[in-house]
Scaffold this motif. Structure first.
Motif, PDB file in Angstrom:
ATOM      1  N   SER A  41       6.813   8.151  -7.959  1.00 51.27           N
ATOM      2  CA  SER A  41       6.925   6.729  -8.278  1.00 51.27           C
ATOM      3  C   SER A  41       6.070   6.409  -9.491  1.00 51.27           C
ATOM      4  CB  SER A  41       6.467   5.867  -7.087  1.00 51.27           C
ATOM      5  OG  SER A  41       7.249   6.141  -5.937  1.00 51.27           O
ATOM      6  N   THR A  42       6.566   5.537 -10.336  1.00 51.31           N
ATOM      7  CA  THR A  42       5.846   5.095 -11.521  1.00 51.31           C
ATOM      8  C   THR A  42       5.929   3.579 -11.610  1.00 51.31           C
ATOM      9  OG1 THR A  42       7.838   5.381 -12.879  1.00 51.31           O
ATOM     10  CG2 THR A  42       6.277   7.228 -12.802  1.00 51.31           C
ATOM     11  N   GLY A  56      12.278 -20.568  -9.707  1.00 52.32           N
ATOM     12  CA  GLY A  56      11.529 -21.548  -8.941  1.00 52.32           C
ATOM     13  C   GLY A  56      10.905 -21.005  -7.676  1.00 52.32           C
ATOM     14  N   GLY A  57      11.096 -19.707  -7.383  1.00 52.92           N
ATOM     15  CA  GLY A  57      10.532 -19.115  -6.179  1.00 52.92           C
ATOM     16  C   GLY A  57       9.325 -18.256  -6.490  1.00 52.92           C
ATOM     17  N   GLN A  58       9.255 -17.104  -5.820  1.00 55.68           N
ATOM     18  CA  GLN A  58       8.126 -16.203  -6.001  1.00 55.68           C
ATOM     19  C   GLN A  58       8.204 -15.533  -7.376  1.00 55.68           C
ATOM     20  OE1 GLN A  58       9.965 -16.382  -3.306  1.00 55.68           O
ATOM     21  NE2 GLN A  58       8.521 -17.077  -1.757  1.00 55.68           N
ATOM     22  N   SER A  59       7.049 -15.243  -7.937  1.00 55.35           N
ATOM     23  CA  SER A  59       6.962 -14.563  -9.226  1.00 55.35           C
ATOM     24  C   SER A  59       6.794 -13.062  -9.021  1.00 55.35           C
ATOM     25  CB  SER A  59       5.786 -15.112 -10.041  1.00 55.35           C
ATOM     26  OG  SER A  59       4.566 -14.926  -9.330  1.00 55.35           O
ATOM     27  N   ILE A  60       7.105 -12.295 -10.066  1.00 52.89           N
ATOM     28  CA  ILE A  60       7.013 -10.838 -10.017  1.00 52.89           C
ATOM     29  C   ILE A  60       5.557 -10.417 -10.214  1.00 52.89           C
ATOM     30  CG2 ILE A  60       7.692  -8.688 -11.139  1.00 52.89           C
ATOM     31  CD1 ILE A  60      10.341  -9.953 -11.827  1.00 52.89           C
ATOM     32  N   VAL A  61       5.059  -9.581  -9.302  1.00 52.63           N
ATOM     33  CA  VAL A  61       3.702  -9.067  -9.385  1.00 52.63           C
ATOM     34  C   VAL A  61       3.688  -7.686 -10.038  1.00 52.63           C
ATOM     35  CG1 VAL A  61       1.653  -8.405  -8.076  1.00 52.63           C
ATOM     36  CG2 VAL A  61       2.987 -10.407  -7.377  1.00 52.63           C
ATOM     37  N   SER A  62       4.556  -6.798  -9.593  1.00 53.87           N
ATOM     38  CA  SER A  62       4.636  -5.447 -10.149  1.00 53.87           C
ATOM     39  C   SER A  62       6.007  -4.867  -9.842  1.00 53.87           C
ATOM     40  CB  SER A  62       3.534  -4.535  -9.582  1.00 53.87           C
ATOM     41  OG  SER A  62       3.709  -4.378  -8.175  1.00 53.87           O
ATOM     42  N   VAL A  63       6.351  -3.791 -10.564  1.00 55.04           N
ATOM     43  CA  VAL A  63       7.637  -3.105 -10.384  1.00 55.04           C
ATOM     44  C   VAL A  63       7.349  -1.620 -10.212  1.00 55.04           C
ATOM     45  CG1 VAL A  63       9.917  -2.629 -11.341  1.00 55.04           C
ATOM     46  CG2 VAL A  63       8.820  -4.833 -11.791  1.00 55.04           C
ATOM     47  N   ILE A  64       7.709  -1.073  -9.057  1.00 55.64           N
ATOM     48  CA  ILE A  64       7.551   0.354  -8.780  1.00 55.64           C
ATOM     49  C   ILE A  64       8.937   1.000  -8.864  1.00 55.64           C
ATOM     50  CG2 ILE A  64       6.720   2.084  -7.157  1.00 55.64           C
ATOM     51  CD1 ILE A  64       4.562   0.229  -8.244  1.00 55.64           C
ATOM     52  N   GLN A  65       9.067   2.010  -9.706  1.00 54.35           N
ATOM     53  CA  GLN A  65      10.357   2.670  -9.929  1.00 54.35           C
ATOM     54  C   GLN A  65      10.293   4.122  -9.471  1.00 54.35           C
ATOM     55  OE1 GLN A  65      12.737   1.879 -13.547  1.00 54.35           O
ATOM     56  NE2 GLN A  65      12.571   4.077 -13.979  1.00 54.35           N
ATOM     57  N   ARG A  66      11.348   4.540  -8.810  1.00 62.16           N
ATOM     58  CA  ARG A  66      11.487   5.927  -8.377  1.00 62.16           C
ATOM     59  C   ARG A  66      12.804   6.463  -8.918  1.00 62.16           C
ATOM     60  NH1 ARG A  66      10.204   8.013  -2.341  1.00 62.16           N
ATOM     61  NH2 ARG A  66       8.160   7.407  -3.140  1.00 62.16           N
ATOM     62  N   GLN A  67      12.717   7.598  -9.593  1.00 61.70           N
ATOM     63  CA  GLN A  67      13.880   8.181 -10.260  1.00 61.70           C
ATOM     64  C   GLN A  67      14.440   9.326  -9.430  1.00 61.70           C
ATOM     65  OE1 GLN A  67      14.074   7.234 -13.861  1.00 61.70           O
ATOM     66  NE2 GLN A  67      15.970   8.292 -14.362  1.00 61.70           N
ATOM     67  N   TYR A  68      15.753   9.298  -9.214  1.00 65.60           N
ATOM     68  CA  TYR A  68      16.472  10.362  -8.520  1.00 65.60           C
ATOM     69  C   TYR A  68      17.478  10.984  -9.484  1.00 65.60           C
ATOM     70  CZ  TYR A  68      14.586   8.102  -4.323  1.00 65.60           C
ATOM     71  OH  TYR A  68      13.757   7.553  -3.374  1.00 65.60           O
ATOM     72  N   THR A  69      18.086  12.050  -9.032  1.00 68.15           N
ATOM     73  CA  THR A  69      19.099  12.693  -9.876  1.00 68.15           C
ATOM     74  C   THR A  69      20.408  11.920  -9.887  1.00 68.15           C
ATOM     75  OG1 THR A  69      19.759  14.079  -7.993  1.00 68.15           O
ATOM     76  CG2 THR A  69      18.116  14.985  -9.515  1.00 68.15           C
ATOM     77  N   ASN A  70      20.622  11.070  -8.903  1.00 75.40           N
ATOM     78  CA  ASN A  70      21.875  10.313  -8.830  1.00 75.40           C
ATOM     79  C   ASN A  70      21.661   8.800  -8.737  1.00 75.40           C
ATOM     80  OD1 ASN A  70      20.746  10.368  -6.268  1.00 75.40           O
ATOM     81  ND2 ASN A  70      22.741  10.299  -5.239  1.00 75.40           N
ATOM     82  N   ILE A  72      18.587   5.245  -9.370  1.00 78.31           N
ATOM     83  CA  ILE A  72      17.288   4.670  -9.709  1.00 78.31           C
ATOM     84  C   ILE A  72      16.973   3.628  -8.658  1.00 78.31           C
ATOM     85  CG2 ILE A  72      15.996   3.277 -11.357  1.00 78.31           C
ATOM     86  CD1 ILE A  72      17.516   4.566 -13.586  1.00 78.31           C
ATOM     87  N   GLU A  73      15.762   3.665  -8.127  1.00 78.61           N
ATOM     88  CA  GLU A  73      15.331   2.712  -7.113  1.00 78.61           C
ATOM     89  C   GLU A  73      14.116   1.957  -7.624  1.00 78.61           C
ATOM     90  OE1 GLU A  73      14.237   2.620  -2.337  1.00 78.61           O
ATOM     91  OE2 GLU A  73      13.852   4.426  -3.511  1.00 78.61           O
ATOM     92  N   GLN A  74      14.141   0.634  -7.452  1.00 77.50           N
ATOM     93  CA  GLN A  74      13.011  -0.211  -7.837  1.00 77.50           C
ATOM     94  C   GLN A  74      12.641  -1.115  -6.672  1.00 77.50           C
ATOM     95  OE1 GLN A  74      13.828  -2.468 -11.386  1.00 77.50           O
ATOM     96  NE2 GLN A  74      13.433  -0.750 -12.757  1.00 77.50           N
ATOM     97  N   GLN A  75      11.347  -1.206  -6.419  1.00 73.85           N
ATOM     98  CA  GLN A  75      10.818  -2.182  -5.471  1.00 73.85           C
ATOM     99  C   GLN A  75       9.957  -3.153  -6.268  1.00 73.85           C
ATOM    100  OE1 GLN A  75       7.726  -1.504  -2.255  1.00 73.85           O
ATOM    101  NE2 GLN A  75       9.556  -1.739  -0.997  1.00 73.85           N
ATOM    102  N   ILE A  76      10.408  -4.391  -6.322  1.00 75.77           N
ATOM    103  CA  ILE A  76       9.768  -5.416  -7.136  1.00 75.77           C
ATOM    104  C   ILE A  76       8.915  -6.274  -6.215  1.00 75.77           C
ATOM    105  CG2 ILE A  76      10.184  -7.347  -8.705  1.00 75.77           C
ATOM    106  CD1 ILE A  76      12.964  -5.985  -9.213  1.00 75.77           C
ATOM    107  N   ALA A  77       7.601  -6.138  -6.318  1.00 77.31           N
ATOM    108  CA  ALA A  77       6.680  -6.903  -5.480  1.00 77.31           C
ATOM    109  C   ALA A  77       6.630  -8.338  -5.963  1.00 77.31           C
ATOM    110  CB  ALA A  77       5.285  -6.281  -5.518  1.00 77.31           C
ATOM    111  N   LEU A  78       6.703  -9.280  -5.002  1.00 71.45           N
ATOM    112  CA  LEU A  78       6.696 -10.707  -5.300  1.00 71.45           C
ATOM    113  C   LEU A  78       5.406 -11.335  -4.782  1.00 71.45           C
ATOM    114  CD1 LEU A  78      10.377 -11.564  -4.275  1.00 71.45           C
ATOM    115  CD2 LEU A  78       9.522 -10.907  -6.537  1.00 71.45           C
ATOM    116  N   SER A  79       5.045 -12.455  -5.370  1.00 68.81           N
ATOM    117  CA  SER A  79       3.837 -13.158  -4.959  1.00 68.81           C
ATOM    118  C   SER A  79       3.991 -13.690  -3.539  1.00 68.81           C
ATOM    119  CB  SER A  79       3.557 -14.316  -5.914  1.00 68.81           C
ATOM    120  OG  SER A  79       4.642 -15.238  -5.909  1.00 68.81           O
ATOM    121  N   THR A  80       2.883 -13.801  -2.839  1.00 67.99           N
ATOM    122  CA  THR A  80       2.899 -14.287  -1.466  1.00 67.99           C
ATOM    123  C   THR A  80       1.607 -15.030  -1.165  1.00 67.99           C
ATOM    124  OG1 THR A  80       3.026 -13.636   0.868  1.00 67.99           O
ATOM    125  CG2 THR A  80       1.986 -12.093  -0.646  1.00 67.99           C
ATOM    126  N   SER A  81       1.719 -16.073  -0.343  1.00 68.44           N
ATOM    127  CA  SER A  81       0.560 -16.815   0.145  1.00 68.44           C
ATOM    128  C   SER A  81       0.646 -17.008   1.649  1.00 68.44           C
ATOM    129  CB  SER A  81       0.472 -18.183  -0.551  1.00 68.44           C
ATOM    130  OG  SER A  81       1.640 -18.951  -0.307  1.00 68.44           O
TER     131      SER A  81
END
Length: 312
Positions: A41-42, A56-70, A72-81
């Motif tokens: 993961s990067t 108007g909702g949650q903002s992006i905190v970070s983006v974690i990307q995982r590369q496969y041979t077939n 691309i997966e991204q988990q985009i962390a959102l702000s939370t309170s």
């Protein structure tokens, strides 16, 4: 000479073997494309996110990307309170010809959308919480989707949404539109109702993917309605609006007001007696007339036994 080769033969053979091993190792190192990061993961900048949350909702905190041979997966962390443990996120899996990296994570397995799989994901992302899967048929811009809603810690409302974007089977049989997208949304918000959190599934936007018709996950676009832009001009009867006439305001008439003269108060004359002292009028002159006299009562004096007089 023969004895020399007998003595030095084994030494030369060992030296030749070491030289060959070293040359092979150097050749192998030279053939590698580069040094890879020892992780699957990067972190990529937020501008590289393939999907954006609802405005108007949650903002992006970070983006974690995982590369496969077939894929691309991204988990985009959102702000939370919220008080519920866990990270809000929206994730995407884009299947297609991924770019070659130094250390790919292998092939990403396809997991169809099934209630058994969804319940397992809910237990993973909401440990100890109960979310009920909604039976409502809902659809956003990309097609049908599903969601589950429940209460979190305190006054938190929690939602888990999922959507699979894939073309029809008929389009895939023609060796085109082979792409596919998997979307997941996990969010908890203080005091949020089910209707408020479902809007996040309606409002997200996919901004990335694989180019070309071969990996198009959306299929053929729907045909345009034939009634749009054709036929006779359509006119709507418009009623004439009556504008009220403007009546000029009349000038206010000035009405004279009769003012009464102030009445003079007549002070009745007081007859002078032995107990009354008549003071002359301050206007001066000779003896004041009877109407102009100012009457002052005589003070009451009391004589004490000692002979002193006290007046009130």
């Amino acid at each position: 000479m023969i004895r020399f080769f007998r003595r030095g033969g084994p030494v030369l053979r060992r030296a030749s073997l070491l030289t060959a091993i070293a040359a092979t190792a150097l050749a192998g190192c030279a053939a590698r494309p580069g040094v890879g990061v020892a992780t699957l993961s990067t972190t990529v900048p937020a501008s590289s996110a393939l999907v954006l949350p609802a405005p108007g909702g949650q903002s992006i905190v970070s983006v974690i990307q995982r590369q496969y041979t077939n894929a691309i997966e991204q988990q985009i962390a959102l702000s939370t309170s919220a008080a519920t443990p866990g990270q809000n996120f929206i994730s995407i899996q884009a299947f297609g010809p991924a770019e070659t990296v130094a250390m790919p994570a292998g092939a990403l397995a396809f997991r169809p959308v099934q209630h058994r799989v969804i319940r397992s994901e809910i237990r993973t992302h909401f440990p100890g919480r109960t979310l009920a899967i909604s039976s409502n048929f809902v659809r956003n811009t990309y097609g049908p989707f599903g969601y589950a809603y429940g209460r979190g810690a305190g006054d938190d409302g929690c939602l888990y949404g999922w959507q699979q974007i894939r073309s029809d089977v008929a389009d895939r049989d023609r060796m085109r539109d082979l792409g596919m997208l998997q979307i997941r949304l996990r969010v908890c918000q203080v005091g949020a109702s089910e209707a408020e959190l479902v809007e996040l599934m309606y409002g997200y936007t996919i901004v990335g993917g694989f180019s070309g018709e071969t990996w198009n996950p959306y299929g053929a676009p729907a045909p345009v309605d034939g009634q749009i832009g054709g036929g006779e001009p359509l006119r709507v009867p418009v009623e004439a609006r009556r504008v009220p006439a403007v009546v000029p305001a009349e000038k206010a008439r000035t009405v004279p007001v009769a003012r009464r003269a102030p009445e003079k108060k007549v002070v009745p004359a007081v007859e002078a007696t032995g107990d009354v002292v008549v003071v002359p009028s301050p206007t001066g002159g000779s003896a004041a007339s009877e109407g102009e006299a100012v009457v002052v009562p005589s003070p009451v004096c009391v004589t004490s036994p000692s002979g002193s007089a006290t007046c009130d």
